[in-house]
Structures are given as structure tokens and as C-alpha cells.
Write a protein that holds these residues in place. Structure first.
Motif, PDB file in Angstrom:
ATOM      1  N   GLU A 195       0.789  -1.223   0.000  1.00  0.00           N
ATOM      2  CA  GLU A 195       0.000   0.000   0.000  1.00  0.00           C
ATOM      3  C   GLU A 195       0.826   1.282   0.000  1.00  0.00           C
ATOM      4  OE1 GLU A 195      -2.545  -0.808   3.283  1.00  0.00           O
ATOM      5  OE2 GLU A 195      -3.673  -2.224   2.049  1.00  0.00           O
ATOM      6  N   THR A 415       2.224   5.977  -2.735  1.00  0.00           N
ATOM      7  CA  THR A 415       1.145   5.051  -2.360  1.00  0.00           C
ATOM      8  C   THR A 415       0.556   4.394  -3.602  1.00  0.00           C
ATOM      9  OG1 THR A 415      -0.433   6.872  -2.493  1.00  0.00           O
ATOM     10  CG2 THR A 415       0.450   6.341  -0.309  1.00  0.00           C
ATOM     11  N   SER A 417      -2.541   3.908  -4.207  1.00  0.00           N
ATOM     12  CA  SER A 417      -3.744   4.595  -4.669  1.00  0.00           C
ATOM     13  C   SER A 417      -3.409   5.754  -5.614  1.00  0.00           C
ATOM     14  CB  SER A 417      -4.545   5.099  -3.465  1.00  0.00           C
ATOM     15  OG  SER A 417      -3.683   5.764  -2.566  1.00  0.00           O
TER      16      SER A 417
END
Lengths: 437, 330, 286
Positions: A195, A415, A417
Motif C-alpha cells: 500500500e 502510495t 492509490s
């Protein structure tokens, strides 16, 4: 005063001009230029490269395909400007036909930039900037060694996919090679389900006391490991202080490819036994090719080889075999390049190496290793897993890969994301084979 | 310093000039490149040498001006496509601004304190270049800088670039020579010998020194522009302390008190570097030993040999050395 | 107090101890002799390397400390006696001579000890993990701080409680008078230069034990030393103490909060002080 001075200048001038006319010998000779850092902060790498290259040359008795091979060394102190100046000197004065050596990524790119229109093959040894064989590629470059991201993608993917790690705290040296290693690591780590890779950069070679950086690592935010993305003197300092501050018991330390390389690892405390890293060599490889190389190297230089010396050995053999295939006549440079990309390197000490015909980059084994201690108390890198046939694009589609910007201090993001999902799509899957099988 | 003393002198100088101009026709490309290096390091050496010889100031900041000009060329030329000569003018402008800032502070001090302060300035610049990755790309520096093509002449070509550099260099030396003879130059010499007396005579000592510092900075900047065009790359190592030291050694090698000293010193040092580094990896030791010898046995530089063989006279460097030593005692 | 902040302060103090040992030697030589020894960084490297070889051969760390310090002291003494005294009083030749010497030392060290980073092994009995008020910190670093304080006290005693010190202090103020009083100023110069070399040799062994030694350390260390004495005021022992403490903390907190600019940061207080007070915090006009 003027008069005598001018006279002296004339004499000087005459001497210099006379001293610079080159004398051509009748014997067939191939001059190979060798630029590396023999003095200065990175002289350790230059030394290792020289040892590896000389070993290969001595084994070949300094001949290939009937031609005598002579090596001309130039020291650039890993200063990019010096590197260009020395490359210029080798090209225009020494009239070299092949250029090799090169330690760092930036040095490689700078020299590559100058050599672009010179019709002289450039065979980088340890310079790992992927752009040399990607975004800044041109046909006269053949790199039979590695890119920064190549081993780290394998490593990152393994940590998240197999070990199930989610968060890494990375501290790295602020320049292109660690950028590329960090970039590869992030791609692999996020692809396997990681992550976050929180990244902190510090200046190269001027930071001596890392304890404040280390004291700032949050121990209560669930980081699975601290990745030290640096090498050389900085790595020795960092690792030493990491252990001294008792961090080893709190968060495990892992390294980039060079962090725990020999001989630096020998200056590190034994507490780091078990620290993980990935590279294209492992010190306990048991293959015949490696054992033979290791013994010959030890006999010649009375210490163990490292990845840097193996890469130099292997690059020099590539050069020799390329010349061999051309029967010593290398006036046709494109033909020489073609021959080099077809050289059989299946007997390379670090494992079989093949060359990508399009980008002239290496396809080879990656080893995941841990620091271990031998019977004499010496630290070394012990192989754990092998992944075969890893190319510079890893498992990704080359076209998609090249659409990303070059790795830098701010790319890729920290990250998953924030990462463009399509760039993490793999076309193949790594096979992690237990080491030695 | 007399440039044209008699006809024989003139002939000799014309031949020397001719040999330099025709260099690309009879010497190898590498010799020409080396002369280009001598020219841009020569500018840097003139910058350092002028401050030492004329004004008695040992400045270790000059390499920073050299590097700053290079960085501006890289940032504006290679990265933002600003055309010649605008980027070059901006580079010189930037050098002037930085020199003024440093000069206003540094000129409040003298002698060894001045040396230390300028050393510190140089190190600040280096540290910034080394650590700034967003603009200056840190250690990697800026690549891909090319000399311009002006009026169809491609200065990327070695001999063209050499001629251009040689012309600028000749101009630079000529201006410096005029300056040395001007009232400004004489005032500067006076300040070197005795700043208090000059102040008492009503000279604005502080400002004269600031202006001298600005002029010297411009010379370093011009050298930096030529150097950056020549190598195509600018990195923090350009302004590293070892480079600064190297330049200082070149100046002393030639003789800081001689007009031609910095240039001759540069020419010898650059060739020494080329020749010795070919012969041995331990070239730093060899060069270090040479410099120890020079400092101990030839403190006024190699030109003092020529001088002691020649006319000597009232301006003999030994005498001047003694004179200055006496003047130096406080 | 936050554990992290406590550790940062301790790091700053460790750094300050090394800084002080480095700076005191340089400032001492400058104060008396008006010589800026630009081979200070190379002396550090050489002292550290000699210490490394001693530890490597004998395993005896205290012996290495003594050997590193004394050998550099001797080396410095010989250098002053044979070469440096010849160019006394000339800023430029002194600067150049020490620069040339540092080039040679660095290159010869590279030939002898190689380019790999080396580090002196500190025996376990000197490096226990010490926990005070719940903060665990390496014991060796406390020892470093202790050595720093010890050296500061010794220097103060030498300078203010001995005849040599009196002569040195008098020499700082007025060299001619001291010579006139029949004190052998030459001997004092040599002694002070040797003392300065001793200090930097010790610093090399101390620094090489908690950090590492490699080519390039010499210029980094030289830069630190110069910044320390410029900020504190050249020639002032008190100034060196204060500036070491300031720079140590600045470096420590800089690394924690702005690691990319940590090295650049240490120049900031120096620039500010120079702009306001060119002679440094505790320096006198030169």
C-alpha cells in the motif's frame, strides 16, 4: 622578461605538439577505453571493476580473434564533467574503438550523450540508469549487466505478495540510481498488494550521522520494514547506526541491491544477519561457473568478488567474444554490435545472461538474498530465491512502461492509490524458485 | 607590463599569435580541445589571479561564479530553449548579482578572514547545487547543453569553438591589461599595498574592492559559459572545493604577481594533468608533490625563473616579494 | 519530553563533541600562528586510518585512539618543522602548502587503505546500550561526549594554568613582544601545531569509530571544521564550544525534519553571523 618567457612557451608548445602525434603500430590492435572512478568517493567501485576486467583480459591473454587488446584507463572520479572530458580524450586522442567502464547512472547518461554520434560501441558495466537502454537508447550501446529497477521489481513484488507486507519506510540517497531502484521497488511492491512506500531522500556522501533520520522513523505506524536505498560509505554509516540505536529489534532493515554488497558488508555489525535484498549475484552461488570465477578471482586479487567486479568481468568477456566473432576485425561497428548481442553468455558466473535484441539490455537471474555469517564470522549475501529470465521491463509491457516518466525523486508516487493502475498490469508472472535448484 | 617593446618583440608575439590561431590546422583534435580547456580555466585563473595579483585578495568563491554561469546556461538554454545571446547575458547578470551580494559582505574583511569567508560562500553554493534536486537536479546536474549556431557557423564543431574561445580570451586579456594600467588598476595596487593609506588619501577603498570583485566574477562567469558549452554538462562537482583549490594552484604555479602568470600556470597545469594522469593512477600524489616544491622553492611561480634569467632590474619579483613582505608586517 | 526529541538532542550533542575536537585544533593553530591548516581534513582521515589499522591488528581500541592521535601529532610536528615554518607569515603559500599536503595524504591513504568505507570496531565493553529515563542510547556516544568535555577541560587548563599556555596566549596578542621576552616562539609554534594535529588525529579515530572513513571524508570534515571556527570566531576556544553545540543540534534536527537540505542548513547560521559580525560570535578583529 617577455622574450625569455615567449621562448619558453615555444619550447613547451613544440614539446607538447611533438608528444601528441600518435604513432601507429603495424600489429593489429584494438584499443578499449575504460572510464571509471579510480580516485575519489567512489574509488571502491572503480577498483572492483578494474579487477574484474583485468581478470577477464588475462584469461584471454589480452587477445581476441587474433587482435591484441589494450585497455586505456581514465579516472573520472565519478564526476560527470570529468567523465565527458575523459571520453573526449579517449575518442579523439587515443582513437579507441570500444568504450567501457562507467559506474553510475548519471555518468553513463552523460558519456552516452557525448558518444551518441561517434560510431563507437559503449559497453557500460555498472551504470544502472535504465534510460541508457530505454528512453535514451541508441544502437551503439550494449549493456549486458542491469538496470536499477530490474532486481528491485522482483524484490518488491516478493515482499508484498509472498510475505504479505503492506507498508515500507524507505530512506535513500538523492540521485538517479536510487531513484531507479526505488521506482522498481515501488512498482513491484504495489503490484503485489503493498500500500505505501514512504520515501525520504538525503544528500549523497555529505550526511555522516544518520541517527536523527533513524530516530524519526515512526515505530508505531505499522511499517513492515525500513528500506535503506543507498550504498557505499553512507550505507555503512546508516546500517551501523540503525543497529546501535536498537532499531533492529523494532523494524527489520532491508536494503537495495548494493546496500549489503561486498566488501561494504564486511564493515557492518553482525546484528544485521537476516537483512534482505535482491541482486543479480549471490555470494554462495554453487554453480560451476561461479565457483570457477570466485576461485580465479580470489587467486588473482586475494579477496572475494562482488557484483561490481562480476559485471566488469562479464562485460569484458562480452567484448572479447564479440571481437572474436568478428575475427579481430571490428571496423564494421554495426556488425560488431550485432555479434555482441548474439554472444553466448550462458556460462556467465552469475547465471545465464541473454541480450534483448531490441534494447541491448540483459535478461538474467535475480536472486533474493539475506545477509548471513560464515564460519569465520564474515558477513555475506546468502541466496534464498531465484527468479529466472528477468528483463529490464520486468513483467510489464515495454510500450506501456516507456510511457511513464523516468524515475525521479518524486516519481513514482509513494502510495498504490496514487499510482496509475494500468502501469501495474503484468503480462507475465515471476516464478520464485528456491535458491540453488 | 609592456606589450610591444620593440620590433623583435612584436614579431615574436605575432608568431605566437599565429601559431595559436592556426592550431587546428597542424595539431590533433585533442590538442585543440585541451587548448579550449586551457582557455576556460584560463578565464577562471585570471579571475582568481587578478584578485590576488592586483588587489591582494585570495578569493575562493570564483569557482561558484564559474558554475553559476554554467547553471544559468543549462537552465535557460538546454531546458527552456532561451536563444543565444540572451541566456548568456542573463548568466552574466546572475553572476553580477551574486558577486555584489557576496562582495558587499566579504569586503568588510581582509586577508585570511576574507579567504575563509569566500571559502564558505563557495561551499554554500556547492552545497545548494548538490542538494537541490527540483531545479538543479542535485548531483546529476544538467546535461545536453550545446553551443549555438550563429550566422551559419556551427560552434559545436571543435575548431570553430576553439577560435571563438580564443577570440573572447584575447579580448578578455586585452581588457584586463587596459584595466591594470588604468587609474582604477593603480588604485587597486595601492590598496593591496596599504589600504589604510589609500583610505586616508580619500579613495573609497571598500567600493573599489567591491568593483574589482565584480569584474573578477565576470571573468569567472565567461569561463563558466565556455566550459559548459564545451562539456555539454554542468554538475555540482564543477564548483567543488577541489576545483577551487586546483585553480588557486594554477595561479600560483604561473605566478600570481605576473600579468601572464595565471594563463601560463593554467596552460602548464592542464597539460600536467593530462600527461601525468596518463602515466599513473597516483597522479594526485605527483601533482601534490610538485606543488609542495613550487611553494617551497619557487613561491613566485614559474615565470620568476624566466624573470631571474632575464633583465631582472628594479621590478625583479624577489625585490617585490621582499617589499611586499615588509609592507605586510603590521 | 518526547523520546524522539530527546534522541535528537543527544545526537546533536554527540555531533557537537566531534565538532569541538575538530574545531579546537584548527582554531588553536589559527589563533597563535594565523595559519589555516587546510590539510586538517586529511589529518583526520589519516588519523582515523592509522587507528583502524591498530584496531585491526590488536583489537585494542584505546590503544588505537592513542596511536591515531600521537602519530598525527608527530606528523604535524615534522611538517611544521620542515616545511610550514619556511612560509610563515605568508597567507597564500601557507594555504597552498597545506592544500598540496592534503592532496598527497588523501591519495596515499587511498593507495594504502583502498577506497572501501572502513570503520573502527568499538569493543562491546565500550558500547553498552544505556537506558536513562527510559531512553535507550548507545553507550559509546556518551563516551564520545565525555571525551569532548575532557578535552575541552584539558585545553582550558593548558591555556590558562600553564606557562606554555601563558606564552601561547601572549603570542596571540602580540607575537613580537613574546619573542622579545626571551620565549622561544618557534618552539611554541611547533608545539601548538603538534597539539592541533593531535586533536584532529583523535577526532579521526573517534569519528571513524561511530561513523566511517572513506575517500572524500577529508573534504567534508574540512568544511565542517571551517564552518565551526568561522561561526565561533577564529582563535576562540569558547567560540568553538558554542558553535559546535549550535551546529550539532542544527545538523541533528535538520536531518530529522529536512533531510534533503541538512548539509546546506549548517551554512545558514554562518552566513547570518558573517553578515552581522564578520569576525564570528566570539572572535576578535583580525
Amino acid at each position: 622578461m617577455e622574450k625569455t618567457m615567449l621562448k619558453k612557451l615555444f619550447v613547451l608548445l613544440a614539446v607538447l605538439i611533438a608528444g601528441n602525434t600518435d604513432v601507429r603500430s603495424a600489429e593489429k590492435e584494438v584499443k578499449v577505453g575504460f572510464i571509471s572512478a579510480f580516485t575519489g568517493v567512489f574509488s571502491s567501485f572503480g577498483q572492483q571493476q578494474k579487477e574484474g576486467a583485468v581478470l577477464a583480459l588475462e584469461e584471454a591473454n589480452y587477445t581476441a580473434g587474433g587482435a591484441k587488446i589494450s585497455l586505456i584507463y581514465e579516472d573520472d572520479q565519478l564526476d560527470n564533467e570529468q567523465a565527458v572530458t575523459k571520453a573526449k580524450k579517449l575518442v579523439v586522442q587515443d582513437k579507441i574503438e570500444i568504450l567501457t567502464g562507467l559506474v553510475s547512472g548519471d555518468e553513463g547518461l552523460s558519456v552516452g550523450d557525448y558518444m551518441k554520434d561517434k560510431n563507437i560501441p559503449v559497453i557500460p558495466m555498472y551504470s544502472a540508469s535504465e534510460d541508457m537502454t530505454m528512453r535514451a537508447f541508441y544502437p551503439m550501446i550494449v549493456r549486458a549487466t542491469w538496470t536499477g529497477a530490474q532486481s528491485m521489481d522482483v524484490f518488491g513484488y516478493w515482499l508484498s505478495k509472498v510475505k504479505g507486507w503492506k507498508k515500507i519506510y524507505a530512506i535513500g540517497q538523492d540521485y538517479s540510481y536510487p531513484y531507479n531502484q526505488g521506482g522498481g521497488f515501488k512498482r513491484g511492491f504495489f503490484r503485489g498488494g503493498g500500500e505505501e512506500v514512504k520515501t525520504v531522500w538525503h544528500p549523497v556522501g555529505t550526511t555522516s550521522d544518520f541517527s536523527s533520520i533513524i530516530a524519526s522513523i515512526p515505530t508505531d505506524q505499522g511499517y513492515n520494514a525500513v528500506l535503506y536505498n543507498g550504498a557505499g560509505g553512507d550505507a555503512v554509516n546508516f546500517v551501523k547506526q540503525y543497529v546501535e540505536l536498537g532499531m533492529g529489534q523494532k523494524i527489520p532493515l532491508i536494503g537495495q541491491s548494493n546496500t549489503f554488497e561486498k566488501p561494504d558488508v564486511e564493515s557492518m555489525p553482525a546484528d544485521i544477519v537476516g537483512a534482505l535484498s535482491a541482486h543479480h549475484t549471490a555470494d554462495d552461488l554453487a554453480t560451476l561457473a561461479w565457483t570457477k570465477f570466485k576461485e580465479a578471482y580470489h587467486k588473482r586479487w586475494s579477496h572475494d568478488p562482488s557484483a561490481a567486479s562480476e559485471f566488469a568481468y562479464s562485460s569484458m568477456r562480452l567484448i572479447l567474444r564479440g571481437i572474436e566473432m568478428q575475427k579481430g576485425d571490428i571496423s564494421d561497428k554495426p556488425a560488431l554490435i550485432k555479434a555482441m548481442t548474439q554472444v553466448d553468455m550462458s556460462d556467465d558466473p552469475r547465471g545465464p545472461v541473454a541480450l534483448d535484441p531490441k534494447y541491448h539490455s540483459a535478461i538474467e537471474n535475480v536472486y533474493i538474498r539475506e545477509v548471513a555469517q560464515d564460519g569465520n564470522g564474515q558477513l555475506y549475501n546468502k541466496g534464498l530465491w531465484t527468479v529466472k529470465n528477468v528483463g529490464q521491463f520486468g513483467p510489464y509491457d515495454p510500450e506501456l512502461y516507456l510511457k511513464q516518466p523516468s524515475d525521479s525523486g518524486s516519481y513514482p508516487p509513494d502510495t498504490r492509490s496514487a499510482f496509475p493502475p494500468e502501469t501495474l498490469k503484468a503480462t507475465t508472472e515471476y516464478q520464485y524458485i528456491p535458491f540453488g535448484q | 607590463m609592456i606589450l610591444w617593446k620593440d620590433r623583435r618583440q612584436l614579431v615574436l608575439e605575432a608568431i605566437a599569435g599565429g601559431l595559436l590561431i592556426l592550431l587546428p590546422f597542424y595539431a590533433g583534435e585533442y590538442t585543440v580541445t585541451t587548448f579550449v580547456r586551457i582557455i576556460y580555466f584560463g578565464f577562471l585563473a585570471l579571475s582568481v589571479g587578478m584578485l590576488i595579483g592586483q588587489a591582494g585578495m585570495i578569493s575562493l568563491t570564483q569557482t561558484a561564479f564559474f558554475g553559476l554561469a554554467g547553471y544559468v546556461i543549462g537552465l535557460l538554454g538546454a531546458e527552456r530553449d532561451m536563444p543565444f545571446p540572451w541566456r548568456d547575458l542573463v548568466a552574466i547578470g546572475a553572476v553580477l548579482v551574486m558577486a555584489l551580494t557576496f562582495g558587499l559582505i566579504a569586503m568588510r574583511t581582509h586577508k585570511i578572514v576574507f579567504l575563509m569567508i569566500t571559502l564558505a560562500f563557495g561551499q554554500i553554493c556547492w552545497a545548494f547545487a548538490q542538494q537541490n534536486t527540483s531545479l538543479l537536479h542535485g548531483w546529476a546536474g544538467i546535461r545536453g547543453i550545446r553551443p549555438p549556431t550563429i550566422g551559419g557557423i556551427n560552434f559545436n564543431q571543435t575548431s570553430n569553438f576553439y577560435w571563438a574561445s580564443l577570440l573572447i580570451f584575447a579580448l578578455g586579456i586585452f581588457v584586463l591589461w587596459l584595466l591594470a594600467k588604468s587609474p582604477f588598476g593603480l588604485a587597486l595596487n595601492g590598496i593591496r599595498e596599504n589600504p589604510r593609506r589609500m583610505a586616508a588619501l580619500g579613495y573609497p577603498v571598500y567600493w573599489i574592492r567591491v568593483v574589482a570583485f565584480l569584474i573578477a566574477a565576470v571573468y569567472a562567469g565567461v569561463g563558466g559559459i565556455l566550459a559548459t558549452y564545451n562539456t555539454g554538462i554542468i554538475t555540482p562537482t564543477t564548483i567543488h572545493l577541489s576545483r577551487t583549490i586546483w585553480v588557486l594552484l594554477m595561479v600560483i604555479l604561473g605566478g600570481a604577481t605576473y600579468f601572464w602568470g595565471p594563463v601560463v600556470g593554467t596552460a602548464i597545469a592542464v597539460w600536467l594533468d593530462v600527461l601525468i594522469s596518463q602515466g599513473t593512477v597516483r597522479y594526485n600524489t605527483v601533482i601534490g608533490v610538485i606543488f609542495v616544491m613550487i611553494v617551497l622553492f619557487l613561491p613566485e611561480g614559474v615565470l620568476s625563473i624566466a624573470d631571474s634569467l632575464g633583465e631582472g632590474g628594479s621590478l625583479s619579483p624577489l625585490r617585490r616579494l621582499l617589499d611586499r613582505k615588509i609592507a605586510d608586517k603590521r | 519530553m518526547d523520546t524522539r526529541v530527546a534522541i535528537l538532542i543527544l545526537n546533536g550533542l554527540t555531533q557537537a563533541a566531534i565538532f569541538f575536537v575538530l574545531g579546537s585544533g584548527l582554531t588553536l593553530a589559527f589563533g597563535l600562528m594565523r595559519v589555516i591548516n587546510l590539510s586538517h581534513g586529511a589529518f583526520y582521515l589519516l588519523g582515523g586510518y592509522i587507528g583502524y589499522s591498530v584496531v585491526h591488528a590488536t583489537g585494542n581500541w584505546p590503544l588505537a585512539l592513542v596511536a591515531g592521535g600521537l602519530s598525527i601529532a608527530l606528523f604535524g610536528f615534522l611538517f611544521e618543522r620542515t616545511m610550514l615554518f619556511r612560509v610563515r607569515g605568508g597567507d597564500l603559500p601557507q594555504t597552498l602548502l597545506t592544500i598540496a599536503l592534503s592532496m598527497i595524504i588523501a591519495d596515499v591513504s587511498l593507495a594504502i587503505w583502498g577506497g572501501h568505507p572502513l570503520t573502527l570496531n568499538v569493543p562491546a565493553y565500550l558500547n553498552p546500550r544505556v537506558t536513562i529515563l527510559g531512553i535507550t542510547y548507545p553507550g559509546f556516544r556518551y563516551i564520545l561526549m565525555g571525551i569532548g568535555v575532557f578535552i575541552a577541560l584539558s585545553l582550558w587548563l593548558i591555556l590558562y594554568k600553564t606557562k606554555l599556555g601563558a606564552a601561547v596566549r601572549a603570542g596571540v596578542d602580540d607575537r613580537e613582544t613574546v619573542s622579545a621576552l626571551g620565549v622561544n616562539i618557534d618552539a611554541i609554534y611547533s608545539l601548538v601545531f603538534a597539539l592541533s594535529a593531535l586533536l584532529v588525529g583523535l577526532a579521526g579515530v573517534l569519528g571513524g569509530s561511530y561513523l566511517q572513513l572513506s575517500p572524500g571524508s577529508d573534504t567534508t570534515i574540512l568544511t565542517y571544521s571551517l564552518v565551526i571556527i568561522i561561526l565561533g570566531g577564529m582563535g576562540s576556544l569558547l567560540g568553538t564550544i558554542v558553535s559546535s553545540l549550535i551546529l550539532g543540534q542544527l545538523l541533528s534536527f535538520g536531518l530529522a525534519y529536512a533531510p534533503q537540505y541538512s548539509y546546506f542548513l549548517i551554512f545558514v547560521p554562518m552566513a547570518i553571523v558573517l553578515a552581522i559580525r564578520p569576525q564570528g560570535l566570539f572572535g576578535t578583529e583580525v
